[in-house]
Scaffold this motif. Sequence first.
Motif, PDB file in Angstrom:
ATOM      1  N   ILE A  68       0.841  -1.202   0.000  1.00  0.00           N
ATOM      2  CA  ILE A  68       0.000   0.000   0.000  1.00  0.00           C
ATOM      3  C   ILE A  68       0.875   1.249   0.000  1.00  0.00           C
ATOM      4  CG2 ILE A  68      -1.608   1.326   1.409  1.00  0.00           C
ATOM      5  CD1 ILE A  68      -2.900  -1.326   2.243  1.00  0.00           C
ATOM      6  N   ALA A  69       1.949   1.235   0.775  1.00  0.00           N
ATOM      7  CA  ALA A  69       2.858   2.385   0.807  1.00  0.00           C
ATOM      8  C   ALA A  69       3.470   2.627  -0.566  1.00  0.00           C
ATOM      9  CB  ALA A  69       3.947   2.160   1.852  1.00  0.00           C
ATOM     10  N   ALA A  70       3.842   1.536  -1.264  1.00  0.00           N
ATOM     11  CA  ALA A  70       4.429   1.675  -2.598  1.00  0.00           C
ATOM     12  C   ALA A  70       3.389   2.188  -3.592  1.00  0.00           C
ATOM     13  CB  ALA A  70       4.998   0.334  -3.060  1.00  0.00           C
ATOM     14  N   ALA A  71       2.157   1.656  -3.526  1.00  0.00           N
ATOM     15  CA  ALA A  71       1.104   2.100  -4.440  1.00  0.00           C
ATOM     16  C   ALA A  71       0.744   3.558  -4.181  1.00  0.00           C
ATOM     17  CB  ALA A  71      -0.119   1.202  -4.293  1.00  0.00           C
ATOM     18  N   ALA A  72       0.760   3.979  -2.922  1.00  0.00           N
ATOM     19  CA  ALA A  72       0.466   5.371  -2.592  1.00  0.00           C
ATOM     20  C   ALA A  72       1.506   6.326  -3.163  1.00  0.00           C
ATOM     21  CB  ALA A  72       0.385   5.543  -1.069  1.00  0.00           C
ATOM     22  N   MET A  73       2.694   5.799  -3.500  1.00  0.00           N
ATOM     23  CA  MET A  73       3.741   6.601  -4.135  1.00  0.00           C
ATOM     24  C   MET A  73       3.651   6.545  -5.658  1.00  0.00           C
ATOM     25  SD  MET A  73       5.345   7.979  -1.664  1.00  0.00           S
ATOM     26  CE  MET A  73       6.807   8.582  -2.511  1.00  0.00           C
ATOM     27  N   PRO A 120      -2.703   2.471  -8.521  1.00  0.00           N
ATOM     28  CA  PRO A 120      -2.970   3.836  -8.048  1.00  0.00           C
ATOM     29  C   PRO A 120      -3.754   4.646  -9.087  1.00  0.00           C
ATOM     30  CG  PRO A 120      -0.705   3.661  -8.796  1.00  0.00           C
ATOM     31  CD  PRO A 120      -1.306   2.299  -8.944  1.00  0.00           C
ATOM     32  N   VAL A 121      -4.648   5.530  -8.616  1.00  0.00           N
ATOM     33  CA  VAL A 121      -5.365   6.491  -9.452  1.00  0.00           C
ATOM     34  C   VAL A 121      -4.926   7.883  -9.016  1.00  0.00           C
ATOM     35  CG1 VAL A 121      -7.621   7.367 -10.150  1.00  0.00           C
ATOM     36  CG2 VAL A 121      -7.333   4.923  -9.683  1.00  0.00           C
ATOM     37  N   THR A 122      -4.486   8.719  -9.999  1.00  0.00           N
ATOM     38  CA  THR A 122      -3.905  10.027  -9.668  1.00  0.00           C
ATOM     39  C   THR A 122      -4.797  11.164 -10.140  1.00  0.00           C
ATOM     40  OG1 THR A 122      -2.649  10.041 -11.734  1.00  0.00           O
ATOM     41  CG2 THR A 122      -1.572   9.095  -9.806  1.00  0.00           C
ATOM     42  N   ASP A 123      -4.605  12.358  -9.544  1.00  0.00           N
ATOM     43  CA  ASP A 123      -5.304  13.564  -9.987  1.00  0.00           C
ATOM     44  C   ASP A 123      -4.431  14.339 -10.956  1.00  0.00           C
ATOM     45  OD1 ASP A 123      -3.359  14.727  -8.457  1.00  0.00           O
ATOM     46  OD2 ASP A 123      -4.692  15.384  -6.852  1.00  0.00           O
ATOM     47  N   GLU A 124      -4.842  15.616 -11.240  1.00  0.00           N
ATOM     48  CA  GLU A 124      -4.130  16.404 -12.245  1.00  0.00           C
ATOM     49  C   GLU A 124      -2.705  16.728 -11.832  1.00  0.00           C
ATOM     50  OE1 GLU A 124      -5.981  19.216  -9.345  1.00  0.00           O
ATOM     51  OE2 GLU A 124      -6.551  17.388 -10.400  1.00  0.00           O
ATOM     52  N   THR A 125      -2.418  16.730 -10.557  1.00  0.00           N
ATOM     53  CA  THR A 125      -1.061  17.041 -10.097  1.00  0.00           C
ATOM     54  C   THR A 125      -0.176  15.803  -9.999  1.00  0.00           C
ATOM     55  OG1 THR A 125      -1.657  16.773  -7.754  1.00  0.00           O
ATOM     56  CG2 THR A 125      -2.001  18.944  -8.755  1.00  0.00           C
ATOM     57  N   GLY A 126      -0.749  14.649 -10.332  1.00  0.00           N
ATOM     58  CA  GLY A 126       0.011  13.410 -10.205  1.00  0.00           C
ATOM     59  C   GLY A 126      -0.083  12.780  -8.844  1.00  0.00           C
ATOM     60  N   GLN A 127      -0.862  13.383  -7.958  1.00  0.00           N
ATOM     61  CA  GLN A 127      -0.989  12.836  -6.615  1.00  0.00           C
ATOM     62  C   GLN A 127      -1.975  11.679  -6.623  1.00  0.00           C
ATOM     63  OE1 GLN A 127      -2.125  15.721  -3.699  1.00  0.00           O
ATOM     64  NE2 GLN A 127      -2.133  14.260  -2.000  1.00  0.00           N
ATOM     65  N   VAL A 128      -1.643  10.618  -5.910  1.00  0.00           N
ATOM     66  CA  VAL A 128      -2.500   9.446  -5.828  1.00  0.00           C
ATOM     67  C   VAL A 128      -3.699   9.765  -4.950  1.00  0.00           C
ATOM     68  CG1 VAL A 128      -2.664   7.033  -5.104  1.00  0.00           C
ATOM     69  CG2 VAL A 128      -0.571   7.870  -6.179  1.00  0.00           C
ATOM     70  N   VAL A 129      -4.924   9.546  -5.509  1.00  0.00           N
ATOM     71  CA  VAL A 129      -6.143   9.843  -4.755  1.00  0.00           C
ATOM     72  C   VAL A 129      -6.923   8.583  -4.418  1.00  0.00           C
ATOM     73  CG1 VAL A 129      -6.364  12.171  -5.687  1.00  0.00           C
ATOM     74  CG2 VAL A 129      -7.382  10.257  -6.937  1.00  0.00           C
ATOM     75  N   LEU A 130      -6.693   7.505  -5.131  1.00  0.00           N
ATOM     76  CA  LEU A 130      -7.398   6.249  -4.878  1.00  0.00           C
ATOM     77  C   LEU A 130      -6.470   5.078  -5.155  1.00  0.00           C
ATOM     78  CD1 LEU A 130     -10.893   6.807  -6.555  1.00  0.00           C
ATOM     79  CD2 LEU A 130     -10.469   6.584  -4.110  1.00  0.00           C
TER      80      LEU A 130
END
Length: 759
Positions: A363-368, A394-404
């Motif tokens: 989960i920590a790796a996927a969150a990255m 991982p699912v990311t937003d427009e900034t590349g941050q993982v949201v799901l």
Amino acid sequence: MVEQPTFLDLTELDHPNLQGSEQNAAGLSDLVANIPGAIYRRAWDFQWTTRFITPAIQDICGYSASDFTKNRERSLISIIHPDDQPIIAQALAEQLTTQQPYWLEYRIVRSDGSVVWICDKGQGIFDETGQLLWLDGIILDISQRQPEVHVSHTAQPSETIQESDALYHLMVETASEGVWMFDVNSKTIFANSRMAEMLGYSVEEMIGRSLFDFMDAESRPLYSTYVLRRRHGIHERHPFKFRRKDGSELWAIVSATPILNAQGEFVGVLRMITDISDTHEESAQRQQAENALRESERRFRAIFDATFQFIGLLKPDGNVLEANQTALNFGGLRREDVAGRPFWQARWWSHSSEIQEQLKDAIAAAAMGEFVRYEVEVVGANDQVITIDFSLKPVTDETGQVVLLIPEGRDISEQKQIREALRQSESRLKLKNKKLKQVLRQLKNTQAQLVQNEKMISLGQMMAGIAHEINNPISFIYGNVTYARDYTLDLFNLIELYAKHYPAPVPEIQDKIEAIDLQFLSADFPKLLNSMQDGAERIREIILSLRNFSRLDEAEQKFVNIHEGINSTLLILQHRLKKTVFASEIQVIKEYSKLPMIQCYPSQINQVFMNLLNNAIDALDQKAKHYENLEYTRTITISTSVRTQDNHLRSSPVEYRNKAEGRGNRAEVNNHCLDEYDINSSQLIIRIADNGIGIPQPLQKHIFDPFFTTKPVGVGTGLGLSISLAIIVEKHGGKLSYSSEPGQGTEFIIELPIHPPRS
């Protein structure tokens, strides 16, 4: 049916509304397929290399668009009339230097050989430094206008081109609906002005941003299911709530169409967006939209729960948002048992703490932003344990941050069992194969030893037979030589008496005495008898050596004198030690210590001596043939010694006084007495060294292998050393080792316990 346009190598396109890969450009096909003329993009190089062009070019020139793909068959410049090519090239170069659009009219030669007039309108695309990147343009057939000049170029577009350009903008930019295109990762690659206006952004602000950036957190899980449905090729129309730039809500009807490439692979989505927020039926439509949304959620839940795979939704911190019914049923859980709680605390992962820690790391790796996949055992109801193919996406937003995070699992227990069964079967087959090879090797080795033993038995029987046959006559000769000497002395004494009493014999007798040289005969004949006696004794010694070597009557272990066995073997090999036409005589150097009697199988030990001495002689012969001009003394050195319990070598004389002499089982070594315990723990060391050809270094590890030999074909069988090793190690519990220096010689070392184990 309208032919779809062909797009070529669009990975280099940098125009804001055409940015992306081949699948992005493919999605524009619905917008440009019906535009009059052929739209192109090409490089500004000598060959006018075409990057892409629409199929309308075939209607203009008769050649298919694929012919121009990266100039596969032909280039755009190749179809220009030869008389027009230099003028067009010069005119185009002049226009590009001013970075202004160009309008050219010239002739082309069609595939059927006919000549038509076309209008070529386009513009160079430059980077920030003014470097020309490529040319974008459109080609129109104007053969009906019959231009008055041969070739022309103008700074203003013709009426036809203006109409085409207006039609393009009319279709895309002035559409009443929003046109929104996404790539495989739900990133925006195209949006028309209407779409940007509805959301309160500029087109430039939207390009490259994720679809999920334009909705609130509550809507993202639902739209994730819509994205999954597009990936499976499902086209549908549904209401949805978007979030504008200012944070307000945009309710719209979304018509979503998956974009597939020529191979049927999913490459993106084209969405047509209709704003229903500000119509006079806003309330009714919104209610309709909400009902449709609930219906959509119901259908999503049905699909979500009905899949055979385990699937869910997680927050980046690992807390559970959703889990489908398949996963819940397997674990005997309810949705409220897992929702809002850490994923690794659910029953599925209770098999071991190691599995839970592994999941935390995943989960920590996927969150990255890392996609994680591995096989793991999970626990279900009634403590059922299965193996699943588990992944975290991982699912990311427009900034590349993982949201799901989307966890998925597929039961592979049966496949794993099959793989394990195959692995075990393969392992068993390999083990059986290994055992069969060992048995085969043992059978070959045993067969070789039996053959060699049979040879040695035959040789021993022959030697014993020869010894027996020679022994009888030689005993007769040896026994009668003494009587012959006595009889001869009596006769010579009688002749002397005759000579004393009859000093004047008759002339006939005197002539005979002179003829036979009686004086020499009387002196030499006793010497002759002595030589005969020496020869008979030598023959008796040879017979004794032959019988000692064969030892046919000694199948059990006996106490023997090792030196007798060595000497008997040397006697048998005497003919090989003599000088030959190509080599000098072999000198045998004996460095014997007086040894205790050793308990062994005499015939087998003699066989080892025979093999080692034969090999030494062969090595000396090979060196003599290899170094014909080398002058050196060919030697075989045989040394013996005793190694006692304290690991010291005793080379001084050793005498056994056995029980038959009334002195018990004892031996004296350097005047120190060895009791029975010491004798049992002592060893005899026999070294047989030669200064022959030596053993090549790469071959040394193979010399004890059955049937391996360094001798020429027909000279060696490759069994001598392997049999010798078996006799020394297996039969007598000893050791057989060696050291060899190529070109210098070889030494074999035999270590024998005085009392070997019985086999």
